[in-house]
Motif scaffolding. Structure first.
Motif, PDB file in Angstrom:
ATOM      1  N   MET A  32       0.829  -1.199   0.000  1.00 51.69           N
ATOM      2  CA  MET A  32       0.000   0.000   0.000  1.00 51.69           C
ATOM      3  C   MET A  32       0.868   1.256   0.000  1.00 51.69           C
ATOM      4  SD  MET A  32      -3.129  -0.946   2.633  1.00 51.69           S
ATOM      5  CE  MET A  32      -4.067   0.553   2.210  1.00 51.69           C
ATOM      6  N   LEU A  33       1.929   1.248   0.802  1.00 46.40           N
ATOM      7  CA  LEU A  33       2.834   2.398   0.854  1.00 46.40           C
ATOM      8  C   LEU A  33       3.568   2.573  -0.470  1.00 46.40           C
ATOM      9  CD1 LEU A  33       4.378   1.996   4.428  1.00 46.40           C
ATOM     10  CD2 LEU A  33       2.907   3.864   3.648  1.00 46.40           C
ATOM     11  N   ALA A  34       3.983   1.449  -1.081  1.00 51.37           N
ATOM     12  CA  ALA A  34       4.686   1.518  -2.359  1.00 51.37           C
ATOM     13  C   ALA A  34       3.779   2.055  -3.462  1.00 51.37           C
ATOM     14  CB  ALA A  34       5.220   0.137  -2.731  1.00 51.37           C
ATOM     15  N   ASP A  35       2.533   1.629  -3.451  1.00 52.15           N
ATOM     16  CA  ASP A  35       1.595   2.030  -4.490  1.00 52.15           C
ATOM     17  C   ASP A  35       1.087   3.457  -4.323  1.00 52.15           C
ATOM     18  OD1 ASP A  35       1.800  -0.429  -5.675  1.00 52.15           O
ATOM     19  OD2 ASP A  35      -0.041  -1.238  -4.802  1.00 52.15           O
ATOM     20  N   GLN A  36       0.879   3.892  -3.061  1.00 46.84           N
ATOM     21  CA  GLN A  36       0.188   5.165  -2.825  1.00 46.84           C
ATOM     22  C   GLN A  36       0.980   6.175  -1.999  1.00 46.84           C
ATOM     23  OE1 GLN A  36      -4.012   4.622  -1.632  1.00 46.84           O
ATOM     24  NE2 GLN A  36      -3.685   2.424  -1.868  1.00 46.84           N
ATOM     25  N   SER A 107      -5.503  11.048   8.154  1.00 47.37           N
ATOM     26  CA  SER A 107      -6.458  10.263   8.941  1.00 47.37           C
ATOM     27  C   SER A 107      -7.261   9.347   8.021  1.00 47.37           C
ATOM     28  CB  SER A 107      -7.410  11.190   9.712  1.00 47.37           C
ATOM     29  OG  SER A 107      -6.706  11.946  10.673  1.00 47.37           O
ATOM     30  N   LYS A 108      -7.622   9.872   6.838  1.00 45.08           N
ATOM     31  CA  LYS A 108      -8.357   9.077   5.865  1.00 45.08           C
ATOM     32  C   LYS A 108      -7.516   7.878   5.407  1.00 45.08           C
ATOM     33  CE  LYS A 108     -10.936   9.545   1.501  1.00 45.08           C
ATOM     34  NZ  LYS A 108     -10.251   8.499   0.714  1.00 45.08           N
ATOM     35  N   TRP A 109      -6.258   8.119   5.160  1.00 46.83           N
ATOM     36  CA  TRP A 109      -5.344   7.034   4.772  1.00 46.83           C
ATOM     37  C   TRP A 109      -5.286   5.969   5.863  1.00 46.83           C
ATOM     38  CZ3 TRP A 109      -2.177   4.334   1.664  1.00 46.83           C
ATOM     39  CH2 TRP A 109      -1.109   3.642   2.238  1.00 46.83           C
ATOM     40  N   LEU A 110      -5.155   6.405   7.107  1.00 51.71           N
ATOM     41  CA  LEU A 110      -5.059   5.467   8.224  1.00 51.71           C
ATOM     42  C   LEU A 110      -6.332   4.631   8.350  1.00 51.71           C
ATOM     43  CD1 LEU A 110      -3.332   7.776  10.867  1.00 51.71           C
ATOM     44  CD2 LEU A 110      -2.289   5.859   9.645  1.00 51.71           C
ATOM     45  N   GLU A 111      -7.475   5.247   8.114  1.00 53.41           N
ATOM     46  CA  GLU A 111      -8.736   4.507   8.146  1.00 53.41           C
ATOM     47  C   GLU A 111      -8.764   3.461   7.027  1.00 53.41           C
ATOM     48  OE1 GLU A 111     -11.007   4.358  10.288  1.00 53.41           O
ATOM     49  OE2 GLU A 111     -11.084   6.237  11.423  1.00 53.41           O
ATOM     50  N   GLU A 112      -8.253   3.826   5.856  1.00 55.01           N
ATOM     51  CA  GLU A 112      -8.203   2.884   4.734  1.00 55.01           C
ATOM     52  C   GLU A 112      -7.284   1.708   5.045  1.00 55.01           C
ATOM     53  OE1 GLU A 112      -7.142   4.986   1.189  1.00 55.01           O
ATOM     54  OE2 GLU A 112      -8.796   6.412   1.375  1.00 55.01           O
ATOM     55  N   VAL A 113      -6.139   1.997   5.657  1.00 53.70           N
ATOM     56  CA  VAL A 113      -5.198   0.931   6.042  1.00 53.70           C
ATOM     57  C   VAL A 113      -5.851   0.008   7.069  1.00 53.70           C
ATOM     58  CG1 VAL A 113      -3.016   0.437   7.213  1.00 53.70           C
ATOM     59  CG2 VAL A 113      -3.130   2.278   5.531  1.00 53.70           C
ATOM     60  N   LYS A 114      -6.519   0.606   8.040  1.00 52.37           N
ATOM     61  CA  LYS A 114      -7.203  -0.175   9.065  1.00 52.37           C
ATOM     62  C   LYS A 114      -8.196  -1.145   8.431  1.00 52.37           C
ATOM     63  CE  LYS A 114     -10.568   0.329  12.819  1.00 52.37           C
ATOM     64  NZ  LYS A 114     -11.317   1.284  13.671  1.00 52.37           N
ATOM     65  N   GLN A 115      -8.979  -0.653   7.480  1.00 49.64           N
ATOM     66  CA  GLN A 115      -9.984  -1.499   6.834  1.00 49.64           C
ATOM     67  C   GLN A 115      -9.343  -2.556   5.938  1.00 49.64           C
ATOM     68  OE1 GLN A 115     -13.208  -1.423   7.608  1.00 49.64           O
ATOM     69  NE2 GLN A 115     -12.745   0.206   9.071  1.00 49.64           N
ATOM     70  N   GLU A 116      -8.370  -2.150   5.143  1.00 46.09           N
ATOM     71  CA  GLU A 116      -7.728  -3.070   4.205  1.00 46.09           C
ATOM     72  C   GLU A 116      -7.016  -4.218   4.928  1.00 46.09           C
ATOM     73  OE1 GLU A 116      -6.309  -4.812   0.730  1.00 46.09           O
ATOM     74  OE2 GLU A 116      -7.832  -3.249   0.973  1.00 46.09           O
ATOM     75  N   LEU A 117      -6.361  -3.903   6.027  1.00 46.37           N
ATOM     76  CA  LEU A 117      -5.609  -4.913   6.770  1.00 46.37           C
ATOM     77  C   LEU A 117      -6.431  -5.557   7.886  1.00 46.37           C
ATOM     78  CD1 LEU A 117      -2.126  -3.137   7.099  1.00 46.37           C
ATOM     79  CD2 LEU A 117      -3.014  -4.557   5.245  1.00 46.37           C
ATOM     80  N   GLN A 118      -7.675  -5.081   8.038  1.00 46.46           N
ATOM     81  CA  GLN A 118      -8.580  -5.620   9.056  1.00 46.46           C
ATOM     82  C   GLN A 118      -7.955  -5.564  10.451  1.00 46.46           C
ATOM     83  OE1 GLN A 118     -10.445  -9.373   7.932  1.00 46.46           O
ATOM     84  NE2 GLN A 118     -10.299  -8.859   5.763  1.00 46.46           N
ATOM     85  N   LEU A 119      -7.465  -4.394  10.795  1.00 41.23           N
ATOM     86  CA  LEU A 119      -6.814  -4.192  12.096  1.00 41.23           C
ATOM     87  C   LEU A 119      -7.870  -3.835  13.138  1.00 41.23           C
ATOM     88  CD1 LEU A 119      -3.678  -2.170  10.926  1.00 41.23           C
ATOM     89  CD2 LEU A 119      -3.843  -4.621  11.424  1.00 41.23           C
ATOM     90  N   LYS A 120      -8.383  -4.845  13.792  1.00 39.38           N
ATOM     91  CA  LYS A 120      -9.437  -4.647  14.783  1.00 39.38           C
ATOM     92  C   LYS A 120      -8.922  -4.000  16.070  1.00 39.38           C
ATOM     93  CE  LYS A 120     -12.090  -8.571  13.024  1.00 39.38           C
ATOM     94  NZ  LYS A 120     -12.698  -9.892  13.348  1.00 39.38           N
ATOM     95  N   ASN A 121      -7.604  -3.956  16.225  1.00 37.14           N
ATOM     96  CA  ASN A 121      -7.017  -3.379  17.430  1.00 37.14           C
ATOM     97  C   ASN A 121      -6.565  -1.939  17.220  1.00 37.14           C
ATOM     98  OD1 ASN A 121      -4.956  -4.195  15.648  1.00 37.14           O
ATOM     99  ND2 ASN A 121      -3.463  -4.359  17.302  1.00 37.14           N
ATOM    100  N   VAL A 122      -7.112  -1.277  16.187  1.00 42.13           N
ATOM    101  CA  VAL A 122      -6.708   0.089  15.859  1.00 42.13           C
ATOM    102  C   VAL A 122      -7.910   1.029  15.850  1.00 42.13           C
ATOM    103  CG1 VAL A 122      -5.931   1.567  13.946  1.00 42.13           C
ATOM    104  CG2 VAL A 122      -4.629  -0.477  14.552  1.00 42.13           C
ATOM    105  N   GLU A 123      -7.702   2.205  16.431  1.00 40.51           N
ATOM    106  CA  GLU A 123      -8.680   3.286  16.344  1.00 40.51           C
ATOM    107  C   GLU A 123      -7.942   4.546  15.917  1.00 40.51           C
ATOM    108  OE1 GLU A 123     -11.858   5.812  19.089  1.00 40.51           O
ATOM    109  OE2 GLU A 123     -11.172   3.842  19.756  1.00 40.51           O
TER     110      GLU A 123
END
Length: 216
Positions: A32-36, A107-123
């Motif tokens: 994700m970091l490499a692409d975006q 913040s939008k990027w972080l939300e996208e990463v959270k969803q893409e990687l399914q990080l349930k331990n992240v807010e």
């Protein structure tokens, strides 16, 4: 494979072994970091070839200094691209992470990463650290490339719970920053401040982490 992929140094087998069960998700995050990353202003073009050693492994070095136990919470101040917050959250699914970032696009990027990687331990908290409720405290507070240690302690030292830790990933000037921040550390009740050095698994670089413990 995108054109950017060829520019990113691939992780060695020792790196894959180091991350273990978290490697698959870490690799997805790297992609994700490499692409975006450059397109969205998260990383400069010169950083892509050294994404793994300079950024991901540099952040991962702090994992072994995170507190152990139940109900451990970690705040990542100025999370930006998610370094080190996302890296540490991938490695430690047993801990609860709060990624503090004031800028909307990040913040939008972080939300996208959270969803893409399914990080349930992240807010993701869109806020400045100094604007959080005064009673909001964390077991550990991490940061990387946010501000000088003097300023960092002033703006985020209050977030560390009594007995908790501050972990600041720094560069070669870590000793100088630590020496110059003694007054601020004392005011914030952060004691036993010292530098931990962790050698890289991919090159001859060293990660320097300034660690201090909150009195109480």
């Amino acid at each position: 494979m995108s054109p950017v992929d060829s520019e990113v140094a691939l992780p060695s087998e020792s790196v894959k072994e180091f991350f273990g069960s978290s490697f698959a998700n870490m690799n997805r995050y790297a992609q994700m970091l490499a692409d975006q990353g450059e397109l969205r202003g998260l990383l400069g073009p010169r950083e892509l070839p050294r994404l793994w050693p300079r950024h991901l492994l540099n952040c991962a070095a702090a994992e072994k200094f995170l507190p152990l136990g139940r109900n451990v919470t970690v705040a990542d101040v100025g999370s930006g691209a998610g370094l080190p917050g996302v890296v540490l959250a991938i490695m430690r699914p047993d801990l609860q992470f709060y990624l503090i970032e004031p800028l909307a696009r990040r913040s939008k990027w972080l939300e996208e990463v959270k969803q893409e990687l399914q990080l349930k331990n992240v807010e993701v908290l869109r806020s400045r650290s100094q604007d959080l409720p005064p009673d909001q405290k964390f077991s550990a507070v991490t940061s990387r490339a946010v501000a000088s240690l003097k300023k960092l302690v002033r703006i985020s030292g209050k977030l560390v719970a009594p007995g908790g830790r501050m972990l600041a990933i720094k560069g070669e000037k870590a000793p100088q920053e630590l020496a110059e921040a003694q007054e601020e550390l004392m005011a914030a009740k952060l004691e036993s401040a010292h530098i931990e050095e962790v050698p890289s698994l991919m090159d001859d670089s060293i990660t320097r982490i300034i660690m201090a413990t909150k009195r109480g």
